[in-house]
Scaffold this active site. Structure first.
Site, short mmCIF file in Angstrom:
data_model
loop_
_atom_site.label_atom_id
_atom_site.label_comp_id
_atom_site.label_asym_id
_atom_site.label_seq_id
_atom_site.Cartn_x
_atom_site.Cartn_y
_atom_site.Cartn_z
N GLU A 1 -3.97 -15.76 -12.49
CA GLU A 1 -1.88 -16.86 -12.78
C GLU A 1 -2.48 -17.08 -11.86
O GLU A 1 -3.24 -16.48 -10.14
CB GLU A 1 -1.97 -15.58 -12.16
CG GLU A 1 -0.55 -15.58 -11.73
CD GLU A 1 0.26 -14.00 -11.73
OE1 GLU A 1 -0.20 -13.09 -11.24
OE2 GLU A 1 1.77 -13.44 -11.94
N LYS B 1 8.10 1.34 0.37
CA LYS B 1 7.04 0.74 1.59
C LYS B 1 7.06 -1.05 0.60
O LYS B 1 6.24 -1.38 -0.37
CB LYS B 1 5.43 1.17 0.78
CG LYS B 1 3.96 0.56 1.98
CD LYS B 1 2.60 0.73 1.63
CE LYS B 1 2.91 -0.23 0.61
NZ LYS B 1 3.26 -1.66 1.04
N PRO B 2 6.80 -1.55 1.95
CA PRO B 2 7.33 -3.44 1.31
C PRO B 2 5.77 -3.48 1.03
O PRO B 2 5.07 -2.76 2.14
CB PRO B 2 7.96 -3.88 2.56
CG PRO B 2 8.68 -2.54 3.07
CD PRO B 2 7.63 -1.25 2.87
N SER C 1 0.75 -6.68 -8.84
CA SER C 1 -0.07 -7.46 -9.07
C SER C 1 -1.05 -6.08 -10.70
O SER C 1 -1.09 -5.03 -10.19
CB SER C 1 -1.97 -7.78 -8.59
OG SER C 1 -2.18 -5.74 -8.39
N ASN D 1 6.37 -11.67 -2.34
CA ASN D 1 7.01 -12.98 -2.98
C ASN D 1 9.08 -12.96 -2.83
O ASN D 1 9.02 -13.49 -3.36
CB ASN D 1 6.26 -13.25 -4.23
CG ASN D 1 6.70 -12.17 -5.20
OD1 ASN D 1 7.32 -11.50 -5.32
ND2 ASN D 1 6.69 -12.42 -6.87
N GLU E 1 6.02 -3.51 -13.09
CA GLU E 1 6.36 -4.99 -13.10
C GLU E 1 5.32 -5.25 -12.53
O GLU E 1 4.55 -5.99 -11.26
CB GLU E 1 8.02 -5.18 -11.96
CG GLU E 1 8.85 -4.61 -12.77
CD GLU E 1 9.27 -4.62 -13.98
OE1 GLU E 1 9.80 -4.40 -14.75
OE2 GLU E 1 8.73 -6.30 -14.32
N CYS F 1 6.57 -14.52 -10.46
CA CYS F 1 5.81 -13.31 -11.88
C CYS F 1 6.41 -14.18 -13.73
O CYS F 1 5.03 -14.20 -13.40
CB CYS F 1 6.27 -12.07 -11.86
SG CYS F 1 7.43 -12.15 -11.29
N1 LIG Z 1 6.25 -8.42 -13.32
C1 LIG Z 1 7.15 -8.99 -11.35
O1 LIG Z 1 8.60 -8.31 -11.52
C2 LIG Z 1 6.71 -9.18 -11.01
C3 LIG Z 1 7.40 -9.66 -9.23
C4 LIG Z 1 6.96 -10.11 -8.14
C5 LIG Z 1 5.64 -10.01 -7.83
N2 LIG Z 1 4.23 -9.90 -9.82
C6 LIG Z 1 3.57 -9.81 -8.93
O2 LIG Z 1 2.82 -9.77 -7.94
C7 LIG Z 1 0.79 -10.59 -7.70
C8 LIG Z 1 1.35 -10.78 -5.86
O3 LIG Z 1 2.61 -10.15 -5.52
P1 LIG Z 1 1.14 -9.14 -4.88
O4 LIG Z 1 -0.55 -10.18 -4.22
O5 LIG Z 1 2.01 -8.55 -2.88
O6 LIG Z 1 0.73 -8.07 -5.43
P2 LIG Z 1 -0.34 -6.46 -4.89
O7 LIG Z 1 -0.42 -6.08 -5.65
O8 LIG Z 1 -1.67 -7.20 -4.26
O9 LIG Z 1 0.63 -6.05 -4.04
C9 LIG Z 1 1.91 -5.42 -4.59
C10 LIG Z 1 2.25 -4.34 -3.21
O10 LIG Z 1 1.01 -2.61 -3.48
C11 LIG Z 1 0.73 -2.34 -2.19
N3 LIG Z 1 -0.75 -2.36 -2.48
C12 LIG Z 1 -2.35 -3.41 -2.77
N4 LIG Z 1 -3.31 -2.36 -2.88
C13 LIG Z 1 -2.45 -1.25 -2.91
C14 LIG Z 1 -3.27 0.47 -3.61
N5 LIG Z 1 -5.02 -0.15 -3.99
N6 LIG Z 1 -2.64 1.08 -3.90
C15 LIG Z 1 -1.34 0.99 -4.26
N7 LIG Z 1 -0.66 -0.18 -3.08
C16 LIG Z 1 -1.07 -1.25 -3.06
C17 LIG Z 1 1.27 -4.01 -1.40
O11 LIG Z 1 0.57 -3.28 0.36
C18 LIG Z 1 2.09 -4.34 -2.13
O12 LIG Z 1 3.32 -3.93 -1.10
C19 LIG Z 1 1.26 -10.89 -8.83
O13 LIG Z 1 0.02 -10.48 -9.79
C20 LIG Z 1 2.62 -11.50 -10.06
O14 LIG Z 1 2.03 -11.68 -10.73
C21 LIG Z 1 5.30 -9.65 -10.47
O1 LIG Z 2 8.27 -12.53 -9.47
C1 LIG Z 2 9.08 -12.26 -9.20
C2 LIG Z 2 10.18 -11.82 -9.81
O2 LIG Z 2 10.64 -11.01 -10.50
C3 LIG Z 2 10.70 -13.18 -9.89
S1 LIG Z 2 12.59 -13.44 -10.70
O3 LIG Z 2 13.34 -13.84 -9.17
O4 LIG Z 2 13.09 -11.80 -10.59
O5 LIG Z 2 12.59 -13.92 -11.48
#
Ligand SMILES: NC(=O)c1ccc[n+]([C@@H]2O[C@H](COP(=O)([O-])OP(=O)(O)OC[C@H]3O[C@@H](n4cnc5c(N)ncnc54)[C@H](O)[C@@H]3O)[C@@H](O)[C@H]2O)c1
Ligand SMILES: O=C[C@H](O)CS(=O)(=O)O
Length: 493
Positions: free
Chosen positions: A395, A182-183, A239, A159, A260, A294
């Site tokens: 969420e 790893k992005p 997540s 995101n 995070e 998030c």
């Molecule tokens: N707290 C924060 O700062 C923050 C910021 C951005 C997003 N988020 C959270 O992230 C979620 C959305 O992002 P998303 O869909 O990319 O999350 P996600 O957890 O599906 O993926 C995040 C990363 O983890 C990797 N990943 C997925 N499954 C994995 C596994 N089994 N083992 C190791 N790595 C794995 C993905 O490839 C990706 O790079 C939402 O819940 C959001 O709230 C939190």
């Molecule tokens: O999605 C989560 C990000 O950390 C939001 S922010 O740009 O840092 O506020």
């Protein structure tokens, strides 16, 4: 809809390991699609566990030399990288928008925001102070030094594909750690372009390494790091479900963890709030990145006395938001990242309506002259939201604003805290005693008080409860990447 760049060479599809751009060992690629059209437009390396190990080898080999560089050297590397990012803002923003979908104006903002962490930690690198402890025993000298934890694995979400990875790499490098990154599989190109600029900034080989993979290879790639004792820290943004997997699977080698994770932010409008300010604050917090944030409000609690007036003001404001593709300068909400995301949003809206919600605006996917692809969703306001709805507990991660009604401060604080998550929370009130009471009782890592825009590199970003632990940014941000060593020298008489 085409991606034109001043520097096309910023688009890479290989891994960067030990200072070399290279294909994966299996020489496999996976497709990247544009969220607005669902059309494939690029490819990225589909790495394996063996590629991940190569990256860990490189980072481990580079660590001793990097950690012993003068802090000034590390700081200057980061400052050069920061300037190169600013110099390439437009290209980085276009790559970001094209693969993630957010409007270009937001992407430009994300580039500046992500770069601010690099600038911030270029300075923090110079302040990893230790202590000389006043001795209480004759003939001994007691000291404390800060040391980098070692090789750091950084795993980031789709995101904010630039800001989230910059927020991890910057403190790690500043502390003297080396990084394997790893992005997210949906948005690798932005991170790869960042690494092109890091290479141009003169980072030594092996200090920063990046590998990409499709979703079905992620467990292999990250799994190789989780079991590798040379990897001393995992910094993860994503997540909560995945965060728990990483915490469990890194326990065998007791790695440092920064998590995070997900949120379920409450947004409370008290009866004494400035309603116009609250509407503006909610729109900023809720609809940034189309609600795929998030810290965006997931539950909006409005006092009964101002509920109808607030709802009316909010609908007028939300109805005016422009939905459109990334490259339309007046787009305010872009497409959702993929069909899985938009299906979840649709499910939450349908479930809310089935449990008594009233739809005031939006509520469906849209396709029109501006929103030409399948992943656009109209910004939506629902009233009569209640705790029986999925969106009260999960969420939504989309442009949905459900309004819950409340009568007392105690009732709304209990409702706001009635969630396993605790990342961000917001409230609007002009009662100073209430401001201190509610700030104290809100179970979140971040509290927005009469404010919807809380992101800053100078502030500690992170959550409590199942939103994770660790802090990113601020003067606290380096702590997550450093160990504290105590030195005791005797026989000094
Ligand atoms: N707290 C924060 O700062 C923050 C910021 C951005 C997003 N988020 C959270 O992230 C979620 C959305 O992002 P998303 O869909 O990319 O999350 P996600 O957890 O599906 O993926 C995040 C990363 O983890 C990797 N990943 C997925 N499954 C994995 C596994 N089994 N083992 C190791 N790595 C794995 C993905 O490839 C990706 O790079 C939402 O819940 C959001 O709230 C939190
Ligand atoms: O999605 C989560 C990000 O950390 C939001 S922010 O740009 O840092 O506020």
């Amino acid at each position: 809809m085409t991606l034109t760049l001043n520097r096309p060479e910023l688009i890479r599809n290989g891994n960067f390991i030990n200072g070399q751009w290279q294909n994966g060992l299996q020489n496999e690629q996976y497709p990247i699609s544009n969220p607005a059209t669902d059309l494939l437009f690029a490819q990225a390396t589909n790495s394996t566990a063996d590629d991940a190990k190569l990256a860990a080898d490189a980072a481990y080999s580079a660590f001793e030399n990097w950690r012993h560089q003068p802090a000034k050297t590390r700081s200057q590397c980061l400052l050069r990288w920061h300037q190169l990012i600013l110099d390439n803002t437009e290209d980085l923003a276009r790559i970001l928008s094209f693969e993630q979908g957010k409007p270009l104006i937001e992407a430009r903002g994300e580039v500046t925001y992500g770069a601010s962490y690099i600038d911030w930690f270029a300075s923090e690198a110079l302040r990893t102070y230790g202590d000389i402890i006043p001795n209480v025993v004759q003939g001994k000298k007691l000291m404390v030094v800060k040391e980098p934890v070692g090789v750091v694995a950084a795993i980031t979400p789709w995101n904010f594909p630039l800001a989230m990875i910059a927020r991890k790499i910057a403190p790690a490098l500043a502390a003297g750690c080396t990084v394997i990154a790893k992005p997210a599989e949906d948005t690798p190109l932005t991170a790869l372009a960042l690494v092109v600029l890091a290479e141009e900034a003169g980072l030594p080989a092996g200090v920063l390494n990046i590998v990409t993979s499709s979703r079905d290879r992620v467990s292999d790639v990250v799994g190789a790091w989780l079991t590798d004792s040379r990897v001393r820290k995992i910094t993860f943004t994503g997540s909560t479900a995945v965060g728990k997997i990483l915490a469990r699977e890194s326990a065998a080698t007791l790695k440092h963890l920064s998590l995070e994770l997900g949120g379920n932010a409450p947004f409370i409008v008290f009866e004494d709030a400035d309603l116009d300010a609250a509407v503006e604050g909610l729109v900023v917090a809720k609809f940034r990145n189309g609600g795929q944030t998030c810290v965006c409000p997931n539950r909006i609690f409005v006092h009964d006395r101002v509920y109808d007036a607030f709802a009316e003001k909010l609908v007028a404001r939300v109805s005016s938001l422009k939905v459109g593709p990334w490259d339309q300068e007046d787009s305010q909400i872009g497409p959702m990242i993929n069909d899985r995301a938009i299906d979840k949003i649709q499910r939450h809206v349908q479930d809310a309506l089935q449990h008594g919600a009233t739809l005031l605006t939006g509520g469906t996917r849209i396709q029109n002259a501006m929103a030409t692809g399948p992943n656009y969703f109209a910004p939506t306001v629902l009233t009569n939201a209640n705790q029986n709805m999925q969106l009260a507990h999960d969420e939504t991660f989309g442009p949905i604003a459900p309004l819950f009604r409340f009568n007392t401060e105690e009732e709304v604080i209990n409702a706001a805290n009635d969630t396993p998550f605790g990342l961000a929370g917001y409230f609007y009130s002009n009662d100073i005693k209430r401001v201190w009471r509610v700030s104290d009782k809100m179970q979140t890592g971040i509290v927005g008080i009469n404010e919807g825009a809380i992101a800053s590199e100078t502030a500690p970003f992170g959550g409590v409860k199942e939103s994770g632990y660790g802090r990113e940014g601020s003067r606290y941000g380096l702590d997550d990447y450093m160990d504290t060593k105590y030195l005791c020298q005797g026989n000094l008489d």
